[in-house]
Design a protein around this motif. Structure first.
Motif, mmCIF file in Angstrom:
data_model
loop_
_atom_site.group_PDB
_atom_site.id
_atom_site.type_symbol
_atom_site.label_atom_id
_atom_site.label_comp_id
_atom_site.label_asym_id
_atom_site.label_seq_id
_atom_site.Cartn_x
_atom_site.Cartn_y
_atom_site.Cartn_z
ATOM 1 N N SER A 1 -30.966 5.229 -17.028
ATOM 2 C CA SER A 1 -30.725 6.660 -16.934
ATOM 3 C C SER A 1 -30.640 7.277 -18.322
ATOM 4 C CB SER A 1 -29.425 6.939 -16.173
ATOM 5 O OG SER A 1 -29.117 8.308 -16.188
ATOM 6 N N HIS A 2 -31.086 8.524 -18.439
ATOM 7 C CA HIS A 2 -30.949 9.282 -19.682
ATOM 8 C C HIS A 2 -29.632 10.046 -19.740
ATOM 9 C CE1 HIS A 2 -34.995 8.500 -21.137
ATOM 10 N NE2 HIS A 2 -35.446 8.748 -19.917
ATOM 11 N N LEU A 3 -28.878 10.050 -18.677
ATOM 12 C CA LEU A 3 -27.577 10.707 -18.692
ATOM 13 C C LEU A 3 -26.632 9.974 -19.644
ATOM 14 C CD1 LEU A 3 -27.202 11.281 -14.846
ATOM 15 C CD2 LEU A 3 -27.930 12.950 -16.544
ATOM 16 N N LYS A 4 -25.818 10.713 -20.345
ATOM 17 C CA LYS A 4 -24.918 10.135 -21.349
ATOM 18 C C LYS A 4 -23.653 9.631 -20.649
ATOM 19 C CE LYS A 4 -26.763 13.412 -24.687
ATOM 20 N NZ LYS A 4 -26.505 14.555 -25.575
ATOM 21 N N TYR A 5 -23.724 8.401 -20.185
ATOM 22 C CA TYR A 5 -22.657 7.846 -19.354
ATOM 23 C C TYR A 5 -21.741 6.906 -20.121
ATOM 24 C CZ TYR A 5 -25.445 3.549 -19.151
ATOM 25 O OH TYR A 5 -26.150 2.404 -19.484
ATOM 26 N N LYS A 6 -21.876 6.761 -21.411
ATOM 27 C CA LYS A 6 -21.019 5.850 -22.170
ATOM 28 C C LYS A 6 -20.840 6.376 -23.584
ATOM 29 C CE LYS A 6 -22.808 1.853 -23.117
ATOM 30 N NZ LYS A 6 -23.521 0.566 -23.001
ATOM 31 N N GLY A 7 -19.711 5.983 -24.163
ATOM 32 C CA GLY A 7 -19.456 6.280 -25.569
ATOM 33 C C GLY A 7 -18.639 7.515 -25.858
ATOM 34 N N THR A 8 -18.243 8.293 -24.874
ATOM 35 C CA THR A 8 -17.495 9.531 -25.147
ATOM 36 C C THR A 8 -16.139 9.598 -24.462
ATOM 37 O OG1 THR A 8 -18.755 10.592 -23.363
ATOM 38 C CG2 THR A 8 -19.546 10.928 -25.605
ATOM 39 N N LEU A 9 -15.766 8.629 -23.656
ATOM 40 C CA LEU A 9 -14.447 8.598 -23.007
ATOM 41 C C LEU A 9 -14.004 7.158 -22.899
ATOM 42 C CD1 LEU A 9 -13.170 10.738 -20.103
ATOM 43 C CD2 LEU A 9 -13.006 8.270 -19.860
ATOM 44 N N SER A 10 -12.745 6.902 -23.207
ATOM 45 C CA SER A 10 -12.234 5.539 -23.206
ATOM 46 C C SER A 10 -10.805 5.520 -22.701
ATOM 47 C CB SER A 10 -12.300 4.949 -24.628
ATOM 48 O OG SER A 10 -11.702 3.671 -24.668
ATOM 49 N N MET A 11 -10.544 4.661 -21.732
ATOM 50 C CA MET A 11 -9.177 4.473 -21.266
ATOM 51 C C MET A 11 -8.364 3.645 -22.249
ATOM 52 S SD MET A 11 -9.399 3.901 -17.140
ATOM 53 C CE MET A 11 -7.619 3.885 -17.035
ATOM 54 N N LEU A 12 -9.022 2.840 -23.065
ATOM 55 C CA LEU A 12 -8.286 2.029 -24.034
ATOM 56 C C LEU A 12 -7.669 2.888 -25.127
ATOM 57 C CD1 LEU A 12 -10.721 -1.019 -24.401
ATOM 58 C CD2 LEU A 12 -8.736 -0.782 -22.903
ATOM 59 N N ASP A 13 -8.286 4.027 -25.429
ATOM 60 C CA ASP A 13 -7.722 4.916 -26.442
ATOM 61 C C ASP A 13 -6.501 5.671 -25.950
ATOM 62 O OD1 ASP A 13 -9.733 4.105 -28.105
ATOM 63 O OD2 ASP A 13 -11.025 5.846 -27.723
ATOM 64 N N CYS A 14 -6.270 5.679 -24.643
ATOM 65 C CA CYS A 14 -5.127 6.403 -24.074
ATOM 66 C C CYS A 14 -3.848 5.578 -24.072
ATOM 67 C CB CYS A 14 -5.453 6.840 -22.640
ATOM 68 S SG CYS A 14 -6.868 7.940 -22.514
ATOM 69 N N ASN A 15 -3.888 4.352 -24.553
ATOM 70 C CA ASN A 15 -2.720 3.461 -24.589
ATOM 71 C C ASN A 15 -2.192 3.157 -23.196
ATOM 72 O OD1 ASN A 15 -0.927 1.820 -25.969
ATOM 73 N ND2 ASN A 15 0.589 3.441 -26.259
ATOM 74 N N ILE A 16 -3.114 3.108 -22.229
ATOM 75 C CA ILE A 16 -2.732 2.718 -20.871
ATOM 76 C C ILE A 16 -2.600 1.197 -20.762
ATOM 77 C CG2 ILE A 16 -3.448 2.809 -18.450
ATOM 78 C CD1 ILE A 16 -4.872 5.405 -19.086
ATOM 79 N N PHE A 17 -3.412 0.473 -21.499
ATOM 80 C CA PHE A 17 -3.355 -0.997 -21.541
ATOM 81 C C PHE A 17 -2.988 -1.410 -22.960
ATOM 82 C CE2 PHE A 17 -6.671 0.416 -18.608
ATOM 83 C CZ PHE A 17 -6.203 -0.107 -17.423
ATOM 84 N N PRO A 18 -1.692 -1.395 -23.285
ATOM 85 C CA PRO A 18 -1.302 -1.652 -24.693
ATOM 86 C C PRO A 18 -1.605 -3.071 -25.158
ATOM 87 C CG PRO A 18 0.627 -1.552 -23.269
ATOM 88 C CD PRO A 18 -0.523 -1.132 -22.426
#
Length: 508
Positions: free
Chosen positions: A387-404
Motif C-alpha cells: 500500500s502507498h498509504l502512510k501506515y507506519k512511522g508516525t505513531l508509537s505506543m512505545l513513546d507513550c510510556n505504556i510499556f516501560p
C-alpha cells in the motif's frame, strides 16, 4: 505731561481695539478660534474692564490656553504649533494611543480630523469621556487623507475575536450523499489546520472515539457528545446512528470528520425494507451500499491528513481488502509534499496519501501483552506491505510510556497502531471485586488491569493524533475555507468518477 497723560488712555484704548480687530481678522470670533469654553470664560471679564491695564499672568496660570490657527494657515503648520489638539510633524510616524481625553495630544482621528468649527468639539459638548478606550492607528504625517482613511475600530476588534465555538457536529454530507454548505461559516482564512477522518465497521465505536478526541471526556454523559453515539435502543435493533459525513472543528483548528459505518448491514436493510429508489446507475441495493462506502473512503483519503481505521477485534481481512480498493479508486491529487515517511513507493511524490492509524478499540488485557502486540504489528505490516498509504512511522505506543519495560527497538516493524481498552467504571467495580475476598485490606488497592486507565489511554492517543505531520493536501497551501471548497470539488468528482462507475458495473 498733561497732554501725554490725557492722550494715553485714548491711545491705549485705540491700540487695544486695533489689536482686537487684527486678532478678529486673524483668528475670527472668540467662540470659533479659542479652543473650549474655558477660553470664553477667561476672555469675557477682560471685555468688561475699563481702560486700565490688567496683567494677564494670573489668568494664564489658572488654565492653559491652546490657540488654533484659521483653516487657511493650517495647510503649512510649524513643527511646534498644535492643530486641533494633535501635533503634526513633518516626518510621518505611526501612533497608537488610547482615547483618554479629547483635548490632549494623541487624540483619535475622529476628533483630530474635524476642523475647528464655530463651537467646541463633540466630546467637549458632551462633557464626558468614552466608557471604553478605543485603539486606533493613524499616520500623523500624511495630512487629511490619512486621517480620513483611518482604521475602523470595529474592523480591528472583529479580527481579534476568537472563532465561533461549535457545540455539536453538523452535516458535511447528508444521508442522500449530497454536499452541505453549512460548515463554511465556522471556517476561517488561516492555514494552520489538521483534518482527521475516521472509518470503520458498524458498532466499532467511531463516533465515541471522535467525540473523545475532539471536545469531550470519558466522565461526561454520552448523550452530550458532539458526535452522537448509538443509543441502547439502536444497539438492540442492530441499527446505525451516523449517516453520511458529520463535521466538527475545535478551537485548536482541528477538523474531525465522522462517517457512517462502512459496508453497513443496517443501511442495506433500510434500503430494502423502505423501498427507497436507487440511483439509475445502481441495480442492486448491496452494490449501492458498497459504492457509498468506497466513495466516503476515497474522499477521506484525498482531503484528510490522518484517517483512523477503527476495529473492535483483530482482525477482519475484508476490511483490508476494502482499504486497498478505496486506495485504488482514490482520485489523483498532485501533492507538493516531500515527506516520504512510511513505505511509500517511487511515485509517492505524484499523488497525496494520508497517514493511516489502526485503532484497536475495546482491547482485552491479553492484547496488551508484549508478545501479542508484536504479532499484531507484524500482521498489519504484511497486510499493508503493498500500500502507498502512510501506515507506519508516525505513531508509537512505545513513546507513550505504556510499556516501560520495553525498549524502543522491541517492535521491529512498528506500524501506526494504538490500543484502547474497554470503557468501564473504574471505581465501583474494582472495589466490589476486591472487597468480596477474604482480605478487606485489598479493597483499598486498585484492581489489576494490565494497562493504564481508559481516560489515560485516550489522553495519550489524542496527543499522538494532534502531533501527526500536516502534509500539503494539494499543489497549493489551503486555508480552512479553501479546504472546504476543495473538498466539495473532490466529493463531486468522486460521485462522478469513471473509475468508480466501472468498478460498480463489474460488481453486478
Amino acid at each position: 505731561m498733561s497732554e501725554s497723560g490725557h492722550s494715553q488712555p485714548g491711545m491705549y484704548g485705540q491700540g487695544r481695539r486695533r489689536r482686537r480687530r487684527r486678532g478678529d481678522r486673524d483668528a475670527g470670533p472668540p467662540g470659533q478660534n479659542l479652543s473650549g469654553p474655558s477660553r470664553d470664560r477667561e476672555y469675557q471679564p477682560r471685555e468688561r474692564r475699563d481702560g486700565s491695564e490688567d496683567p494677564p499672568g494670573p489668568l494664564i496660570q489658572k488654565t492653559p490656553i491652546i490657540l488654533a490657527k484659521p483653516p487657511g494657515e493650517r495647510a503649512k503648520p510649524s513643527q511646534n504649533t498644535p492643530v486641533g489638539g494633535a501635533p503634526v510633524l513633518e516626518k510621518p510616524i505611526m501612533l497608537m494611543k488610547a482615547r483618554d481625553d479629547g483635548g490632549k495630544p494623541g487624540t483619535p482621528p475622529e476628533a483630530a480630523a474635524q476642523p475647528s468649527g464655530p463651537g467646541p468639539s463633540k466630546m467637549e459638548r458632551e462633557g464626558q469621556r468614552p466608557t471604553q478606550p478605543v485603539y486606533q492607528i493613524q499616520n500623523r504625517g500624511m495630512g487629511a487623507s490619512a486621517s480620513s482613511s483611518a482604521v475602523d475600530p470595529m474592523v480591528g476588534q472583529s479580527k481579534l475575536l476568537p472563532p465561533e465555538k461549535m457545540k455539536h457536529s453538523i452535516k458535511l454530507v447528508d444521508d442522500q450523499m449530497n454536499w452541505c454548505d453549512s460548515a463554511i461559516e465556522y471556517l476561517r482564512d488561516q492555514t494552520d489546520m489538521l483534518v482527521v477522518g475516521v472509518i470503520g465497521l458498524q458498532g466499532s465505536g467511531k463516533s465515541t472515539i471522535m467525540s473523545l478526541l475532539s471536545a469531550n471526556t470519558p466522565e461526561e454523559d454520552q448523550r452530550g457528545y458532539v458526535f452522537r453515539a448509538q443509543t441502547q435502543e439502536i444497539k438492540e435493533r442492530g441499527g446505525n446512528q451516523s449517516t453520511g459525513i458529520d463535521f466538527f472543528i475545535t478551537q485548536e483548528r482541528v477538523i474531525f470528520l465522522d462517517t457512517q459505518p462502512m459496508l453497513s448491514p443496517s443501511i442495506l436493510d433500510h434500503l430494502i425494507n423502505n423501498d427507497r429508489k436507487l440511483p439509475p446507475e445502481y441495480n442492486l441495493p448491496h452494490t449501492y451500499v458498497e459504492m457509498q462506502s468506497l466513495q466516503i473512503a476515497a474522499f477521506l483519503f484525498t482531503v484528510c491528513h490522518v484517517v483512523i481505521v477503527v476495529q473492535d477485534w483483530f482482525t477482519d481481512l475484508n476490511l483490508y481488502r476494502f482499504l486497498q480498493t478505496a486506495e485504488m479508486l482514490k482520485p489523483s491529487t498532485p501533492s507538493a509534499s516531500h515527506d516520504s515517511t512510511g513505505s511509500s513507493g517511487n511515485d509517492d511524490g505524484a499523488e497525496y496519501y494520508p497517514h493511516i492509524v489502526f485503532l484497536q478499540n475495546k482491547a482485552r488485557r491479553d492484547d496488551f501483552c508484549p508478545k501479542n502486540l508484536n504479532n499484531m504489528h507484524m500482521a498489519v505490516d504484511k497486510l499493508m506491505a503493498h500500500s502507498h498509504l502512510k501506515y507506519k512511522g508516525t505513531l508509537s505506543m512505545l513513546d507513550c510510556n505504556i510499556f516501560p519495560g520495553l525498549g524502543q527497538d522491541y517492535l521491529a516493524t512498528e506500524v501506526n497502531m494504538f490500543l484502547l481498552p474497554m470503557q468501564e467504571n473504574d471505581g465501583e467495580d474494582n472495589l466490589t471485586k476486591a472487597g468480596s475476598g477474604t482480605y478487606p485490606l485489598f479493597s483499598l488497592l486498585p484492581g489489576y488491569r494490565g494497562h493504564p486507565a481508559f481516560s489515560t489511554m485516550v489522553s495519550k492517543l489524542r496527543s499522538q493524533i494532534l502531533a501527526m505531520p500536516r502534509c500539503q493536501l494539494s499543489h497549493t497551501i489551503l486555508t480552512e475555507k479553501n479546504w472546504f471548497h476543495y473538498a466539495a470539488r473532490i466529493w463531486d468528482g468522486v460521485k462522478k468518477s469513471s473509475a468508480l462507475s466501472e468498478y460498480s458495473r463489474l460488481l453486478c
